[in-house]
Design a protein around this motif. Structure first.
Motif, PDB file in Angstrom:
ATOM      1  N   GLY A  36       0.810  -1.214   0.000  1.00  0.00           N
ATOM      2  CA  GLY A  36       0.000   0.000   0.000  1.00  0.00           C
ATOM      3  C   GLY A  36       0.843   1.263   0.000  1.00  0.00           C
ATOM      4  N   GLN A  37       2.042   1.172  -0.598  1.00  0.00           N
ATOM      5  CA  GLN A  37       2.911   2.359  -0.657  1.00  0.00           C
ATOM      6  C   GLN A  37       2.769   3.032  -2.017  1.00  0.00           C
ATOM      7  N   SER A  38       2.887   4.341  -2.020  1.00  0.00           N
ATOM      8  CA  SER A  38       2.755   5.027  -3.307  1.00  0.00           C
ATOM      9  C   SER A  38       4.129   5.177  -3.963  1.00  0.00           C
ATOM     10  N   LEU A  39       4.096   5.189  -5.299  1.00  0.00           N
ATOM     11  CA  LEU A  39       5.309   5.353  -6.103  1.00  0.00           C
ATOM     12  C   LEU A  39       5.143   6.597  -6.959  1.00  0.00           C
ATOM     13  N   PRO A  40       6.222   7.111  -7.553  1.00  0.00           N
ATOM     14  CA  PRO A  40       6.065   8.209  -8.508  1.00  0.00           C
ATOM     15  C   PRO A  40       5.072   7.806  -9.609  1.00  0.00           C
ATOM     16  N   ALA A  41       4.454   8.802 -10.236  1.00  0.00           N
ATOM     17  CA  ALA A  41       3.314   8.539 -11.121  1.00  0.00           C
ATOM     18  C   ALA A  41       3.672   7.750 -12.380  1.00  0.00           C
ATOM     19  N   THR A  42       4.800   8.039 -12.993  1.00  0.00           N
ATOM     20  CA  THR A  42       5.085   7.387 -14.280  1.00  0.00           C
ATOM     21  C   THR A  42       6.244   6.390 -14.151  1.00  0.00           C
ATOM     22  N   ASP A  43       6.296   5.464 -15.131  1.00  0.00           N
ATOM     23  CA  ASP A  43       7.389   4.480 -15.146  1.00  0.00           C
ATOM     24  C   ASP A  43       8.745   5.197 -15.221  1.00  0.00           C
ATOM     25  N   ALA A  44       8.775   6.234 -16.036  1.00  0.00           N
ATOM     26  CA  ALA A  44      10.041   6.966 -16.210  1.00  0.00           C
ATOM     27  C   ALA A  44      10.504   7.563 -14.879  1.00  0.00           C
ATOM     28  N   GLU A  45       9.547   8.064 -14.115  1.00  0.00           N
ATOM     29  CA  GLU A  45       9.917   8.664 -12.817  1.00  0.00           C
ATOM     30  C   GLU A  45      10.378   7.602 -11.822  1.00  0.00           C
ATOM     31  N   ILE A  46       9.736   6.438 -11.886  1.00  0.00           N
ATOM     32  CA  ILE A  46      10.158   5.340 -10.994  1.00  0.00           C
ATOM     33  C   ILE A  46      11.584   4.934 -11.345  1.00  0.00           C
ATOM     34  N   LEU A  47      11.814   4.759 -12.640  1.00  0.00           N
ATOM     35  CA  LEU A  47      13.144   4.311 -13.067  1.00  0.00           C
ATOM     36  C   LEU A  47      14.216   5.359 -12.773  1.00  0.00           C
ATOM     37  N   GLU A  48      13.811   6.611 -12.842  1.00  0.00           N
ATOM     38  CA  GLU A  48      14.787   7.666 -12.541  1.00  0.00           C
ATOM     39  C   GLU A  48      15.297   7.536 -11.100  1.00  0.00           C
ATOM     40  N   LYS A  49      14.406   7.099 -10.236  1.00  0.00           N
ATOM     41  CA  LYS A  49      14.809   6.936  -8.825  1.00  0.00           C
ATOM     42  C   LYS A  49      15.624   5.654  -8.620  1.00  0.00           C
TER      43      LYS A  49
END
Ligand SMILES: [Zn+2]
Length: 343
Positions: A36-49
């Motif tokens: 139930g944790q939130s992630l950045p909105a887009t795949d690109a933003e997730i991968l950037e992290k």
């Protein structure tokens, strides 16, 4: 230059792959959903992290990327899924034998014990073996910045868990501020308990002494060992002792072990008879897979199928498995590579 389909067909062994640095995007999303944790909105933003940029300044900056996924790896269920995910990715690279390493101490932020963290990973590896044509074993990593009193809790896990999938011990992390020699006591204790040892060493400029110390303390494999290039007088010892160097080209450039291709010593090591192997280190943090690592080496050095066969036999020799399993892998790889060479 070898065709990518030919590289894809080569059976492979991977000895150096970190669990937390290798989660697929789909897996990261699944783990977040489970918690139930939130992630950045887009795949690109997730991968950037999750990915280290090409412009990482050094090993320490590279290592900071791991902070993003660790909060997701704090439950038995998520660790089990993560282990399964990494084996699944390796199977896509046609890896037949892999050792996946992780630091149990990093997974205790909620209520897991060290034992449960290890058991969760082993369970994920075992489940993946049911679904894919691969054998996957686990290595326990100690982190060099941990207090010695914490590191000392890791070795008893080999007794208490006593699972044949738990095959070796590693020390990872900052080797500039924490040189190998500081860990003489725990490494000797591992050796005296007949635990297989691989140690991250010689990954940073001017860290070559760590390689010598690691070998003298009982490591049979060296994580990266790039700086072996600066101790040519020691190469004979590395060869005599059959020391395996677990190299990972993409990672080695990202961590600034090396900055110019001309200085990357993989081919020099290979030609000299050092037992070099190819690994991803971190599929996600380095945005790579084993196919890409093989492609780089094929491209840079005009490596042929027979060269890749040789480094895989080196990897089998260095694997932390019983002799009988090594013989089986050697035989399988010899037969499979012969078929690829005939074509
Ligand atoms: Zn590593």
């Amino acid at each position: 230059m070898l065709h990518s389909e030919l590289i894809a067909k080569m059976p492979k062994v991977e000895l150096h792959c970190h669990l937390d640095g290798s989660l697929s995007l789909a897996c990261i999303k699944q783990l977040a959903k489970n918690d139930g944790q939130s992630l950045p909105a887009t795949d690109a933003e997730i991968l950037e992290k999750a990915q280290a940029p090409e412009t990482t300044r050094n090993l320490l900056e590279y290592l900071q990327r791991f902070d993003f996924v660790l909060p997701l790896l704090q439950s038995y269920r998520n660790l089990e899924i993560a282990a399964y995910d990494v084996v699944q990715q390796a199977a896509k690279d046609n890896v037949k034998y892999i050792e996946i390493r992780f630091a149990p101490a990093q997974h205790l932020q909620k209520n897991l014990t060290l034992e449960e963290a290890v058991e969760a990973v082993i369970a994920g590896l075992a489940r993946a073996e049911q679904d894919f044509d691969i054998t996957a074993n686990a290595l326990i990593c100690g982190l060099k910045h941990q207090p010695l009193s914490e590191l000392e809790k890791l070795l008893p896990l080999f007794d208490t868990i006593s699972d044949e999938k738990l095959v070796g011990f590693d020390l990872a992390g900052d080797e500039v501020n924490y040189p190998e020699i500081k860990f003489e006591k725990i490494i000797s204790a591992a050796k005296n308990s007949n635990i297989h040892i691989t140690l991250h060493a010689g990954e940073c400029p001017h860290c070559e002494q760590n390689i010598i110390d690691a070998v003298e303390l009982g490591a049979t494999r060296i994580g990266h060992g790039v700086m072996s290039k600066d101790i040519t007088a020691y190469w004979e010892t590395l060869i005599e002792k059959n020391i395996v160097l677990e190299m990972a080209p993409t990672s080695n450039f990202q961590t600034k072990s090396i900055t110019a291709l001309a200085d990357y010593p993989f081919k020099k090591f290979y030609d000299a008879g050092l037992h070099v192997t190819l690994n991803t280190d971190n599929r996600t943090v380095s945005n790579t897979n084993l196919q890409q690592e093989y492609t780089k080496i094929a491209d840079w050095y005009d490596f042929q199928v027979s060269d890749f066969e040789k480094i895989n036999h080196y990897a089998i020799d260095g694997a932390f498995i019983p002799e009988i399993e090594k013989i089986q892998l050697h035989n399988d790889f010899t037969a499979d590579y012969a078929k690829l060479i005939e074509k």
